[in-house]
Write an enzyme that holds these catalytic residues in place. Sequence first.
Site, PDB file in Angstrom:
ATOM      1  N   GLY A  14       0.796  -1.234   0.000  1.00  8.56           N
ATOM      2  CA  GLY A  14       0.000   0.000   0.000  1.00  8.56           C
ATOM      3  C   GLY A  14       0.822   1.274   0.000  1.00  8.56           C
TER       4      GLY A  14
ATOM      5  CG  LEU B 197      -1.988  -8.739  -6.254  1.00  7.94           C
ATOM      6  CD1 LEU B 197      -1.106  -9.692  -5.457  1.00  7.94           C
ATOM      7  CD2 LEU B 197      -1.249  -8.254  -7.488  1.00  7.94           C
TER       8      LEU B 197
ATOM      9  CG  HIS C  36       1.215  -3.822 -15.316  1.00  2.84           C
ATOM     10  ND1 HIS C  36       0.803  -4.957 -14.669  1.00  2.84           N
ATOM     11  CD2 HIS C  36       2.309  -4.177 -16.046  1.00  2.84           C
ATOM     12  CE1 HIS C  36       1.583  -5.967 -14.996  1.00  2.84           C
ATOM     13  NE2 HIS C  36       2.509  -5.519 -15.828  1.00  2.84           N
TER      14      HIS C  36
ATOM     15  CG  ASP D  68      -2.086  -6.409 -16.441  1.00  7.22           C
ATOM     16  OD1 ASP D  68      -2.529  -5.647 -15.559  1.00  7.22           O
ATOM     17  OD2 ASP D  68      -1.325  -7.363 -16.211  1.00  7.22           O
TER      18      ASP D  68
HETATM   19  C1  GRF Z   1       3.046  -1.474  -7.631  1.00  7.61           C
HETATM   20  O1  GRF Z   1       4.292  -1.707  -8.213  1.00  7.61           O
HETATM   21  C2  GRF Z   1       1.973  -1.458  -8.688  1.00  7.61           C
HETATM   22  O2  GRF Z   1       2.415  -1.058  -9.941  1.00  7.61           O
HETATM   23  C3  GRF Z   1       1.537  -2.884  -8.750  1.00  7.61           C
HETATM   24  O3  GRF Z   1       1.643  -3.355  -7.444  1.00  7.61           O
HETATM   25  C4  GRF Z   1       2.627  -2.611  -6.738  1.00  7.61           C
HETATM   26  C5  GRF Z   1       1.995  -2.141  -5.469  1.00  7.61           C
HETATM   27  O4  GRF Z   1       2.938  -1.599  -4.591  1.00  7.61           O
HETATM   28  N1  GRF Z   1       0.240  -3.011  -9.374  1.00  7.61           N
HETATM   29  P1  GRF Z   1       2.466  -0.945  -3.246  1.00  7.61           P
HETATM   30  O5  GRF Z   1       1.594  -1.942  -2.515  1.00  7.61           O
HETATM   31  O6  GRF Z   1       1.696   0.305  -3.595  1.00  7.61           O
HETATM   32  O7  GRF Z   1       3.716  -0.637  -2.488  1.00  7.61           O
END
Ligand code: GRF
Length: 192
Positions: free
Chosen positions: A12, A85, A104, A145
């Site tokens: 997050g 996810l 992404h 995606d």
């Molecule tokens: C990010 O790299 C985003 O692009 C991908 O998941 C990651 C999330 O990172 N979809 P975080 O949880 O915001 O640190």
Amino acid sequence: MKKIVLFASGSGSNVENIVQFFQGKSNVTIAAVLTNKRDAKVLDRCNNLKINCLYFNRTAFYETDCVLGILESLRPDLIVLAGFLWRIPLDMVQRYPDKIINIHPALLPDYGGKGMYGMRVHEAVKENGETETGITIHFVNENYDEGAIIYQAKTEVVSTDTAEDIAHKVHQLEYEHFPKIIEKLLSARAVH
Ligand code: GRF
């Protein structure tokens, strides 16, 4: 006042960055963060940031109208997937056309699709000897995606970069650009 709802499954750090970007801006509010991971770090971050964070499980997401009901009550102008996810169910995509966006951590259409998330993406970029990677912000449709691309930004990959180095560079791009693109979308007519 424009309202954002964020979805996240992991750390997050993007959620935190987005919340901080909009703190002190009177025209945008973060209505809630929704997570599918009961022990995700994003819950702690939301606690510290004093943002509502709601947990839902797979059954609630795919077999009930529970999450749709939450969204109906929050009335978001934009739904932002920041490290979320699970595939978004078709009825949600149809209910919020052009109102759900995802980030992404690569230059789509490369390194996208089911199973391409987190470090797997950066490891694949490294293995293939790419000289650049980046971020893609795109609308969400029912396939992983594949929605229309809104924005991309690139960063250089050098041969000495580890997958962790690449992840770090990509995260920096995310922190710099994601909130600004969200702000632009909220002020554009494309978001009703
Ligand atoms: C990010 O790299 C985003 O692009 C991908 O998941 C990651 C999330 O990172 N979809 P975080 O949880 O915001 O640190």
